[in-house]
Motif scaffolding. Structure first.
Motif, PDB file in Angstrom:
ATOM      1  N   PRO A 154      -6.995   8.536  -0.456  1.00  0.00           N
ATOM      2  CA  PRO A 154      -7.531   7.273   0.617  1.00  0.00           C
ATOM      3  C   PRO A 154      -8.831   6.719  -0.322  1.00  0.00           C
ATOM      4  O   PRO A 154      -9.792   7.380  -0.062  1.00  0.00           O
ATOM      5  CB  PRO A 154      -7.530   7.163   1.449  1.00  0.00           C
ATOM      6  N   ARG A 155      -9.624   5.835  -0.407  1.00  0.00           N
ATOM      7  CA  ARG A 155     -10.858   5.066  -0.919  1.00  0.00           C
ATOM      8  C   ARG A 155     -11.463   4.481   0.854  1.00  0.00           C
ATOM      9  O   ARG A 155     -10.185   3.950   1.674  1.00  0.00           O
ATOM     10  CB  ARG A 155     -10.363   4.033  -1.855  1.00  0.00           C
ATOM     11  N   ALA A 197      -5.913  -5.029  -5.702  1.00  0.00           N
ATOM     12  CA  ALA A 197      -7.017  -4.198  -4.999  1.00  0.00           C
ATOM     13  C   ALA A 197      -6.103  -2.495  -4.199  1.00  0.00           C
ATOM     14  O   ALA A 197      -6.180  -2.048  -3.524  1.00  0.00           O
ATOM     15  CB  ALA A 197      -6.665  -5.828  -3.322  1.00  0.00           C
ATOM     16  N   ALA A 198      -4.546  -2.820  -3.978  1.00  0.00           N
ATOM     17  CA  ALA A 198      -3.443  -1.983  -3.861  1.00  0.00           C
ATOM     18  C   ALA A 198      -3.712  -0.588  -4.983  1.00  0.00           C
ATOM     19  O   ALA A 198      -4.324   0.381  -4.104  1.00  0.00           O
ATOM     20  CB  ALA A 198      -2.423  -2.378  -3.709  1.00  0.00           C
ATOM     21  N   ARG A 240     -12.254   1.932   3.184  1.00  0.00           N
ATOM     22  CA  ARG A 240     -11.784   0.419   3.613  1.00  0.00           C
ATOM     23  C   ARG A 240     -13.542  -0.230   4.202  1.00  0.00           C
ATOM     24  O   ARG A 240     -13.205   1.027   5.406  1.00  0.00           O
ATOM     25  CB  ARG A 240     -10.960   0.534   3.688  1.00  0.00           C
ATOM     26  N   ASP A 286      -6.948  -0.030  -5.878  1.00  0.00           N
ATOM     27  CA  ASP A 286      -7.577   0.117  -6.301  1.00  0.00           C
ATOM     28  C   ASP A 286      -7.781   1.156  -4.797  1.00  0.00           C
ATOM     29  O   ASP A 286      -9.319   2.058  -4.530  1.00  0.00           O
ATOM     30  CB  ASP A 286      -8.810  -0.970  -6.306  1.00  0.00           C
ATOM     31  N   ALA A 287      -7.380   1.039  -3.493  1.00  0.00           N
ATOM     32  CA  ALA A 287      -7.181   1.660  -2.600  1.00  0.00           C
ATOM     33  C   ALA A 287      -7.316   2.914  -2.531  1.00  0.00           C
ATOM     34  O   ALA A 287      -7.296   3.380  -1.801  1.00  0.00           O
ATOM     35  CB  ALA A 287      -6.095   1.244  -1.921  1.00  0.00           C
ATOM     36  N   TRP A 288      -6.438   3.886  -3.268  1.00  0.00           N
ATOM     37  CA  TRP A 288      -6.261   4.910  -3.980  1.00  0.00           C
ATOM     38  C   TRP A 288      -6.692   5.410  -4.863  1.00  0.00           C
ATOM     39  O   TRP A 288      -7.081   5.051  -6.146  1.00  0.00           O
ATOM     40  CB  TRP A 288      -4.605   5.174  -4.174  1.00  0.00           C
ATOM     41  N   THR A 335       0.630  -1.606  -0.246  1.00  0.00           N
ATOM     42  CA  THR A 335      -0.135   0.016  -0.247  1.00  0.00           C
ATOM     43  C   THR A 335       0.992   1.493  -0.199  1.00  0.00           C
ATOM     44  O   THR A 335       0.612   2.397  -0.345  1.00  0.00           O
ATOM     45  CB  THR A 335      -0.725  -0.576   1.203  1.00  0.00           C
ATOM     46  N   GLN A 375       0.983   3.961  -2.972  1.00  0.00           N
ATOM     47  CA  GLN A 375       0.144   5.546  -2.213  1.00  0.00           C
ATOM     48  C   GLN A 375       2.391   6.598  -3.164  1.00  0.00           C
ATOM     49  O   GLN A 375       1.732   7.615  -4.046  1.00  0.00           O
ATOM     50  CB  GLN A 375       0.664   5.939  -1.062  1.00  0.00           C
ATOM     51  N   ARG A 409     -19.774  -0.592   5.313  1.00  0.00           N
ATOM     52  CA  ARG A 409     -18.471  -1.298   4.574  1.00  0.00           C
ATOM     53  C   ARG A 409     -17.886  -1.991   6.837  1.00  0.00           C
ATOM     54  O   ARG A 409     -17.091  -2.344   6.720  1.00  0.00           O
ATOM     55  CB  ARG A 409     -17.494  -0.243   5.165  1.00  0.00           C
TER      56      ARG A 409
END
Length: 213
Positions: free
Chosen positions: A55-56, A40-41, A58, A43-45, A8, A12, A145
């Motif tokens: 950041p999205r 996944a990594a 989570r 999509d987290a941003w 992650t 970033q 979530r």
């Protein structure tokens, strides 16, 4: 630092440096990361022009929500169980077994009192907790979530589905054995109805979570 945290942090930093997602994915693939891990990594941003990587939202775990949803699940289980027990006892009184007249009056009436007592306690508790969870979800969609909420919801769906399948197996077996009486069929319908209500209730929540994601 855990491997997932390292991944992650790298994504970033790479996005902040202006690297493209394809370039980042290619570098991670060459380093040995799997495609789902990379997706996944990334999509987290969210990359926003003129801003650092955003950041999205989570999934999260909360001890307070763990207690709340555990209590909700327990009240649901007790309500469903004793609702079935109540109707089964009423059916036993209306359609007693031959040679079991004494149980009709003493056993069934005792079961009815116990089931009603439990429903008086757990029924309103479940309705209040479920309504409170629905209001909290409407006020803050981010609560969807919650990992605990999803686990409790899907556990309820799983148990309700297993109850329906087991009920169907019992009906088919009784039919093949020639033991499918009106009394048995009514009891099976009670189980199916209660399980169906639970399925409908939590299926709607699960669909709402899917749309939110």
């Amino acid at each position: 630092m855990r491997a997932a945290d390292q991944l992650t942090a790298f994504v970033q930093a790479a996005l902040a440096a202006g690297r493209g997602r394809e370039e980042i994915a290619a570098a991670l693939t060459a380093a040995g990361w799997s495609a789902p891990e990379i997706a996944a990594a990334l999509d987290a941003w969210h990359a926003a022009p003129g801003l650092p990587p955003v950041p999205r939202p989570r999934p999260y775990v909360s001890a307070g929500e763990a207690f709340f949803y555990a209590l909700l699940f327990a009240s649901l289980a007790m309500t469903a169980w004793h609702l079935v027990s109540l109707f089964h006892a009423l059916i036993d009184m209306w359609l007693p077994d031959n040679g079991r007249e004494d149980w009709r009056y003493y056993g069934a009436s005792s079961s009815i009192r116990w089931a009603v007592a439990a429903l008086v306690v757990f029924g309103p508790l479940f309705l209040w907790l479920h309504a409170r969870a629905a209001r909290a979800q409407a006020a803050d969609p981010g609560r969807g979530r919650s990992v605990v909420r999803r686990w409790v919801g899907y556990l309820a769906l799983f148990l309700a589905a297993c109850s329906l399948l087991g009920d169907l197996i019992a009906v088919v077996y009784a039919f093949l054995s020639g033991d499918l009486t009106l009394r048995f069929l009514l009891k099976a319908l009670v189980v199916a109805a209660v399980a169906g209500v639970v399925l409908a209730l939590f299926r709607r929540d699960a669909e709402g979570d899917a749309h939110a994601r």
